[in-house]
Scaffold this motif. Structure first.
Motif, PDB file in Angstrom:
ATOM      1  N   ASN A 126      -1.230  -3.044  14.805  1.00 16.50           N
ATOM      2  CA  ASN A 126      -1.954  -3.476  15.996  1.00 16.50           C
ATOM      3  C   ASN A 126      -2.986  -4.532  15.616  1.00 16.50           C
ATOM      4  O   ASN A 126      -3.700  -4.372  14.633  1.00 16.50           O
ATOM      5  N   ILE A 181      -4.013   7.005  17.658  1.00 13.52           N
ATOM      6  CA  ILE A 181      -4.784   5.853  17.166  1.00 13.52           C
ATOM      7  C   ILE A 181      -3.869   4.794  16.560  1.00 13.52           C
ATOM      8  O   ILE A 181      -4.179   3.621  16.585  1.00 13.52           O
ATOM      9  N   ASN A 182      -2.713   5.209  16.052  1.00 13.71           N
ATOM     10  CA  ASN A 182      -1.834   4.190  15.459  1.00 13.71           C
ATOM     11  C   ASN A 182      -1.209   3.273  16.508  1.00 13.71           C
ATOM     12  O   ASN A 182      -0.630   2.257  16.170  1.00 13.71           O
ATOM     13  N   LEU A 229      -8.367   2.771   9.115  1.00 14.33           N
ATOM     14  CA  LEU A 229      -8.664   3.030   7.702  1.00 14.33           C
ATOM     15  C   LEU A 229     -10.105   3.478   7.488  1.00 14.33           C
ATOM     16  O   LEU A 229     -10.377   4.320   6.640  1.00 14.33           O
ATOM     17  N   ARG A 230     -11.031   2.903   8.236  1.00 12.61           N
ATOM     18  CA  ARG A 230     -12.424   3.288   7.964  1.00 12.61           C
ATOM     19  C   ARG A 230     -12.847   4.517   8.757  1.00 12.61           C
ATOM     20  O   ARG A 230     -13.933   5.044   8.558  1.00 12.61           O
ATOM     21  N   ASN A 235      -5.690   3.627   2.620  1.00 10.43           N
ATOM     22  CA  ASN A 235      -4.901   2.835   1.679  1.00 10.43           C
ATOM     23  C   ASN A 235      -5.769   2.389   0.514  1.00 10.43           C
ATOM     24  O   ASN A 235      -6.936   2.071   0.714  1.00 10.43           O
ATOM     25  N   ASN A 236      -5.151   2.323  -0.635  1.00  4.08           N
ATOM     26  CA  ASN A 236      -5.832   1.794  -1.826  1.00  4.08           C
ATOM     27  C   ASN A 236      -7.154   2.521  -2.087  1.00  4.08           C
ATOM     28  O   ASN A 236      -8.186   1.897  -2.291  1.00  4.08           O
ATOM     29  N   ILE A 237      -7.081   3.827  -2.047  1.00  2.00           N
ATOM     30  CA  ILE A 237      -8.281   4.621  -2.299  1.00  2.00           C
ATOM     31  C   ILE A 237      -8.282   5.099  -3.753  1.00  2.00           C
ATOM     32  O   ILE A 237      -7.270   5.032  -4.445  1.00  2.00           O
ATOM     33  N   LEU A 260     -17.414  -0.184   5.542  1.00  2.00           N
ATOM     34  CA  LEU A 260     -16.247   0.398   4.879  1.00  2.00           C
ATOM     35  C   LEU A 260     -15.011  -0.467   5.112  1.00  2.00           C
ATOM     36  O   LEU A 260     -14.900  -1.143   6.132  1.00  2.00           O
ATOM     37  N   GLU A 319       0.829  -1.213   0.000  1.00  2.00           N
ATOM     38  CA  GLU A 319       0.000   0.000   0.000  1.00  2.00           C
ATOM     39  C   GLU A 319       0.862   1.261   0.000  1.00  2.00           C
ATOM     40  O   GLU A 319       0.368   2.346  -0.298  1.00  2.00           O
ATOM     41  N   TRP A 338      -5.406   1.399  17.855  1.00  2.00           N
ATOM     42  CA  TRP A 338      -6.428   0.775  17.004  1.00  2.00           C
ATOM     43  C   TRP A 338      -5.814  -0.192  16.002  1.00  2.00           C
ATOM     44  O   TRP A 338      -4.695   0.013  15.538  1.00  2.00           O
ATOM     45  N   SER A 339      -6.611  -1.187  15.645  1.00  2.00           N
ATOM     46  CA  SER A 339      -6.174  -2.060  14.564  1.00  2.00           C
ATOM     47  C   SER A 339      -6.307  -1.283  13.248  1.00  2.00           C
ATOM     48  O   SER A 339      -7.046  -0.309  13.146  1.00  2.00           O
ATOM     49  N   TRP A 340      -5.557  -1.744  12.280  1.00  2.00           N
ATOM     50  CA  TRP A 340      -5.400  -0.963  11.048  1.00  2.00           C
ATOM     51  C   TRP A 340      -6.728  -0.737  10.321  1.00  2.00           C
ATOM     52  O   TRP A 340      -6.985   0.349   9.784  1.00  2.00           O
ATOM     53  N   ASP A 341      -7.569  -1.724  10.290  1.00  2.00           N
ATOM     54  CA  ASP A 341      -8.847  -1.579   9.594  1.00  2.00           C
ATOM     55  C   ASP A 341      -9.686  -0.472  10.214  1.00  2.00           C
ATOM     56  O   ASP A 341     -10.393   0.262   9.517  1.00  2.00           O
ATOM     57  N   ARG A 342      -9.604  -0.359  11.520  1.00  2.00           N
ATOM     58  CA  ARG A 342     -10.397   0.657  12.214  1.00  2.00           C
ATOM     59  C   ARG A 342      -9.872   2.050  11.861  1.00  2.00           C
ATOM     60  O   ARG A 342     -10.650   2.985  11.657  1.00  2.00           O
ATOM     61  N   LYS A 390     -17.915   8.136   5.603  1.00  2.00           N
ATOM     62  CA  LYS A 390     -17.368   7.827   6.924  1.00  2.00           C
ATOM     63  C   LYS A 390     -18.226   8.418   8.041  1.00  2.00           C
ATOM     64  O   LYS A 390     -18.981   9.359   7.803  1.00  2.00           O
ATOM     65  N   GLU A 391     -18.064   7.885   9.226  1.00  2.00           N
ATOM     66  CA  GLU A 391     -18.671   8.498  10.406  1.00  2.00           C
ATOM     67  C   GLU A 391     -17.845   9.732  10.747  1.00  2.00           C
ATOM     68  O   GLU A 391     -16.741   9.610  11.300  1.00  2.00           O
TER      69      GLU A 391
END
Lengths: 768, 768
Positions: free
Chosen positions: B73, A586-587, A596-597, A493-495, B483, A423, A590-594, A571-572
């Motif tokens: 994470n 957050i890095n 990212l969204r 990523n990958n947007i 998402l 990515e 949080w897990s990466w998916d969280r 997004k929210e």
């Protein structure tokens, strides 16, 4: 901020009191460097607590094996890694038979560190009570010489306080070191000679694969209360280590000291068979000068740097300390002497990121070096990329592009890609645009247009070709789109259709074509050479222009803003101010998916484009975009607050600008991102400089003219900075009352201050 | 297809001729397994050419360190890796002093392999001329006993052809083995005892960290022309090896043979202190039975499997061979005897993928096992996930979900996640839906509703909670969106609103709530227990339903299709037929970014949803979606062609269905995806079975009733299959003329054939 232990001081970084939890952080903050080598503030003596050892040599790297969870086509097989080099600072100390070790001794009192930025030295002092009840005062002073840039000097002093002491100093060199970030057990150094003679010793070693040969040498002197002592050392050595032990009997209240001249000679600068003798020569020269006189030279050398580069802030010690720390570290990292070098994001203060060169150099560092050094320094940074053009073309080929399209690597040491996350490696392609932008920025500032026909245009063509091929046509939108990218905001990523990337792509093509024409008209022979070399056709140029013209930009009618990327509004959209502090950074939480969204922005992305192309947009547009994006920005990249500070200032939001300024200038001192242990954020320090000069000072270059819109935070009495503009130095002094300008040089300079033309005559103070 | 060397045969896989380039491919194709252990078709004797050694023990894994380019994470610290187990097959052979080695000998003639699927054995034979000019015929026959599932048997025969031979057989065990996929030098096995006595030997070793103890044992017999020879072996052993060498003088045209009984006893099934004696006992039992009688038992055991599971195809040998190969491999991998085991994507034929359990089991394998085994086998597969529920809840917690939300891992051995790419691990969350779907599918097929109140509902609640929390509300769309996901089509990463994922999420919530109500009404005490355990509130249920109700589905008005994800229409929609063959498989030719921005689909994604929820859509809708997506599908996942085959059949496109059938059934035999060397695609083989039974046969279950819509490819004379439907076996025979049904059991069965009800009386052939 996450830490607050650095004492405010105008010229020094000071720590008081010993705290094992702060050791790694301070090892970063008190790092020293001289452009050729660097050293974390590791203790000289043995320390059994948590520590992160780091000695670094500019330009010496190791191509480590790329290992990833799942291999993807196009990954580089090897990537350059910043190497921990042989230890030259080591001085173990035994006192009355007990090893001095701050982690195990009975008490540590009056622990103090000072990094004197004005004079370029680092000192650590403390009183220790050992288990055997002896109490000693210790003071260690060290610096990396700017004059003899292969030499570091340490004066290590021990004074017994409560009884006489038998002291054994073991001054050593050690090439049996590893990288902290080494995931594998591979050794990076191969040692092939360890030798000693009298008070000197050296280790010859070479990096594996890259075969950089390095001689790590030392020469020791012993003093008792400033009187040189002739003590024969006892030698201890093995395949990767040599130590010289000196036994000194120091009566109570006398001071035994060891002065160590040490450092590296490197095959980048010497024939490899000459390394040992070069080391011997330079250490002899250093020792003959002696500690005091070398320190005097050091002070003078730093004084010359500060004369040009200093920014003075009156009435705000923390702000003053912050900006000087930034300017100091930039100069410790890169002095522009060697065109093979560049500015690593962590300089000489840590291993992280590998490689040395990111787009940070082009986007953030070049303005600083243009304004505070001779013009050739910035030209040299541009030439570094010109010299890597063939590798950038190869890199693009690996990803399926052809016909001379160039993709500069995300991270590099020698032109090859050093990154290995798809990515980033394959998708964070906006970096390519920064190369063209830097050329534009350089020419705008220096007026050195020749760089374009000589070198720049070829780079610009390779990059324009890349964007041409990388964009694809969307029938659905009837526009060209750029799919699957990572923007400056790496929390996406990958947007698709990252506005910044698309905007830069369009601009790169148009700027390239514009200067193709200009070069054709004004530099016909260069044009001929370039066309022959690149085989660029008129048809290709026309096709490129169609892509630029029909580029798609995501836009929200409702919010009247360009969208950072397609789908951003799904997004929210919960602002950072509504995010619980326990969730940040957050890095780390949080897990990466969280991540990212989420809507959270790591660093300026759309606003980065507004910064770079300010004149393309109205103030109202800037304000709207700033108000839309800033509330979602977490600034977890060091490169973020400076851009926001500059923009807040230009929007007359001085409180906000000041907050961002503090964050950027004290990012490491106050450890905003909870990671200073890993090293400092060197490249973003140039952004701090920009926050003052471009942000508060409002410096811009338009039509070969300097523009200023001076503003001043209410917390400050005044501030002043210098800029080298086309070989004349303009000193700018801003106070709450007004701004004064003083020009060195021999030509009049017409500048624009707050939209009014002001004529500056050399050596006449002008106040506006 | 990429290879075509397997000889067509109804019951056997046959290779003729020796080709070093095919060795690794054949090692996969000729693999044997018995549900408890598996063995690639490695040569027994020394081979110095390219080979991929693999011996595997069901349920024995190693938690390898997760190492990635950049840590995120939430990554699992360890991931279970399929382990190459100690070698039990090794028989080195020296003939007149020269090592038999097919890679170095002068000539190899009449090389032949046969995997006899009907009887469950593998045989390799060849004639070799050695450098010392002796010519020998060799035949090696081996099988893994279904009756004694801790035993493998090898009969290794050598016949000198042109001169007398002195033959030394060295039959050995070796635990000094590694994994081919081991990126690091870590050893996975710790050997703690090597022993031998007379003709027997064993090695006791345990896996590091997981501490699975394994006894690898052997017992040898020597024959000359079928007469047992009493030869004392010479022993060679070290810390991880034991070899017994037998010297036999075989006159020209006599046959010297070594029969080796060997295999594993494992601490999963024995106390660890009993492993050696258990091994001794079972090997003694095997050797006393003898090779021939064990082989007879093997034939009978396979005959029982085929009786139920066979699909007969008349008039198309390659299709017949393909489906039998698939059914054979599935039964070699998993027999449903042990609830701790599951079906690994590569079964016992390779290391790739690590872990053993993917969503493949739920989405593809369960129908096969439901129809061809006792019902308890499928229930056992469901229970496997029920037993992992707590771990799935922990896994969701790591990613920031709470309140009992469960996210099943992408890959697992023990319930913990084994994958470590963020775009898969964190984002390929549709797998979670397959767990609920499997429960629905199981209950639909078996009528065993009790599973839901007993176990299924808790799983369904954890999953519904996950979807509830994972969806976010888009103010812009006034809908719930999902998402940042990866759909079944892994050639897209971090996309928004993958239609399949969103659809499954909505369905999972609704199905869960529907059965919550039913359980409340019909199984009150279970309901009480579940509510107490899960603390599910009515409010939460209502909120969930809002998410389901307001779920967003991307749709194109222009094409009248659901879009695979947001933005799909922005791609350059160039069909696969317009893609140059040199570019395929794209996963071996293109860099990842290029794959991601292309329109190419790795495996059915939107169509996967249409397959699973066929009744929710009209035939016209299916046709429109099939016509839209199939042209972009590259089928580079083994799980893709079967779904397309079933759908093509239901659309009466029998030519296309047949092409997809061949691709799925001969995926490995013909190596469509250029990767058979790495192992077989076991789980997709269940998809092949579905292509015939659900595709051509048109089997569906609706309202507790079997439906058929039989179709037949024009290439075939006929085909027949059996299904176990609620403890009665229905034999279905489809020919070009019509379809006949024959029921075993004691109850009448009402089925629907081509939309007409047909009453089937047990043991009366009914032809439609």
């Amino acid at each position: 901020m996450n830490q607050d232990y650095i004492k405010p001081d105008n010229w020094s970084i000071i720590e008081e009191g010993f705290d094992v939890e702060r050791v790694k952080s301070s090892e970063s903050l008190f790092s020293i460097g001289n452009g050729a080598m660097g050293q974390r503030a590791n203790f000289e003596e043995m320390y059994s607590g948590q520590t992160f050892q780091g000695s670094y040599i500019a330009g010496v790297y190791y191509p480590d094996k790329t290992r990833v969870g799942w291999w993807k086509n196009g990954y580089p097989e090897y990537f350059a890694k910043v190497l921990n080099a042989p230890n030259w600072i080591g001085i173990n100390v035994k006192i009355n038979g007990e090893e001095l070790n701050l982690h195990t001794c009975t008490a540590v009192k009056d622990f103090r560190r000072e990094l004197n930025m004005k004079e370029g030295w680092y000192q650590r002092s403390f009183t220790a009570i050992l288990k055997n009840e002896i109490e000693v005062k210790v003071k260690s002073t060290r610096f990396l010489s700017l004059d003899l840039d292969e030499v570091g000097v340490i004066k290590y002093e021990v004074t017994p306080v409560n009884q006489d002491a038998n002291i054994v100093f073991t001054s050593y060199l050690d090439s049996g070191i590893t990288n902290e970030d080494s995931n594998w057990d591979d050794k990076f150094w191969d040692t092939y000679d360890v030798a000693h003679k009298e008070h000197s010793a050296y280790i010859l070693s070479k990096t594996m694969k890259t075969e950089f040969h390095v001689c790590t040498g030392m020469l020791n002197q012993i003093f008792l209360d400033d009187t040189a002592e002739e003590i024969l050392p006892v030698v201890d050595s093995n395949e990767t280590f040599v130590g010289l032990s000196y036994e000194v009997n120091a009566p109570k209240n006398t001071t035994a000291s060891l002065v160590k001249y040490a450092g590296y000679t490197v095959s980048l600068n010497h024939k490899k068979e000459d390394l040992a003798s070069a080391s011997k020569t330079v250490l002899k020269q250093a020792s003959e000068s002696g500690f005091d006189s070398l320190l005097d030279l050091q002070k003078k050398a730093w004084s010359r740097i500060w004369e040009m580069a200093d920014i003075v802030i009156e009435g705000d010690v923390k702000a003053q300390q912050g900006i000087r720390f930034n300017i100091f570290q930039l100069n410790q990292t890169y002095l522009g002497k060697d065109a093979r070098l560049n500015i690593g994001p962590k300089g000489f203060t840590g291993e992280k990121y590998g490689g040395s060169t990111y787009w940070d150099t082009e986007a953030y560092c070049i303005p600083f070096y243009m304004a505070t050094k001779d013009q050739h320094v910035a030209r040299s940074l541009l030439t570094y990329r010109y010299n890597h053009l063939e590798k950038a073309i190869e890199n693009a080929k690996k990803l399926g592009f052809d016909n001379g399209a160039a993709l500069y690597p995300m991270v590099t040491m020698n032109g090859e890609e050093c990154h290995n996350e798809w990515e980033i490696t394959f998708e964070e392609i906006h970096r390519n645009g920064a190369m063209t932008f830097a050329i534009y920025n350089y020419v705008r500032y220096t007026g050195d247009y020749n760089y374009i026909p000589e070198k720049g245009l070829e780079v610009m063509i390779g990059i324009a070709r890349f964007w041409h091929q990388r964009a694809t046509f969307s029938t659905d939108k009837n526009k060209y789109v750029i799919l699957g990218v990572t923007g400056p905001n790496e929390y996406e990523n990958n947007i698709n259709n990252n506005w910044y990337t698309n905007y830069l792509a369009k601009w790169c093509i148009e700027y390239c074509v514009e200067h193709l024409k200009k070069v054709e008209e004004e530099y016909a022979s260069d044009h001929k050479r370039i066309i022959e070399k690149t085989k660029l056709t008129q048809k290709e140029v026309e096709e490129m222009l169609v892509v630029a013209e029909k580029m798609y930009f995501p836009y929200s009618e409702k919010h009247q803003v360009y969208l950072q990327q397609d789908g951003f509004l799904d997004k929210e959209l919960i602002t950072v101010s509504n995010l619980d502090a326990s969730q940040r950074p957050i890095n780390q939480k949080w897990s990466w998916d969280r991540i990212l969204r989420s809507p959270y922005i790591k660093q300026a992305d759309t606003l980065q484009g507004f910064y770079m192309f300010e004149d393309h947009f109205t103030k109202e547009e800037l304000e709207r975009h700033f108000d839309f994006y800033e509330p979602f920005t977490v600034h977890e990249s060091s490169l973020s607050p400076c851009v926001h500070s500059i923009q807040a200032a230009s929007l007359d939001r001085m409180e906000q600008a000041y907050t961002f300024y503090l964050r950027t200038s004290r990012l490491d001192l106050d450890d905003y991102n909870k990671e200073v242990e890993e090293g400092l954020h060197i490249t973003s320090m140039a952004g701090t400089w920009m926050s003052i000069v471009e942000g508060f000072g409002g410096l811009r270059i338009k039509n070969d003219t300097l523009f200023f819109t001076p503003r001043i935070p209410k917390e400050w009495k005044g501030y002043s900075f210098n800029v080298n503009f086309r070989n004349q130095i303009l000193k700018v002094n801003v106070s709450q009352e007004g701004t004064s300008f003083n020009l060195e040089g021999d030509q009049e300079l017409l500048i624009v201050v707050d939209n009014k033309e002001v004529k500056i005559t050399p050596n006449h103070l002008v106040t506006v």
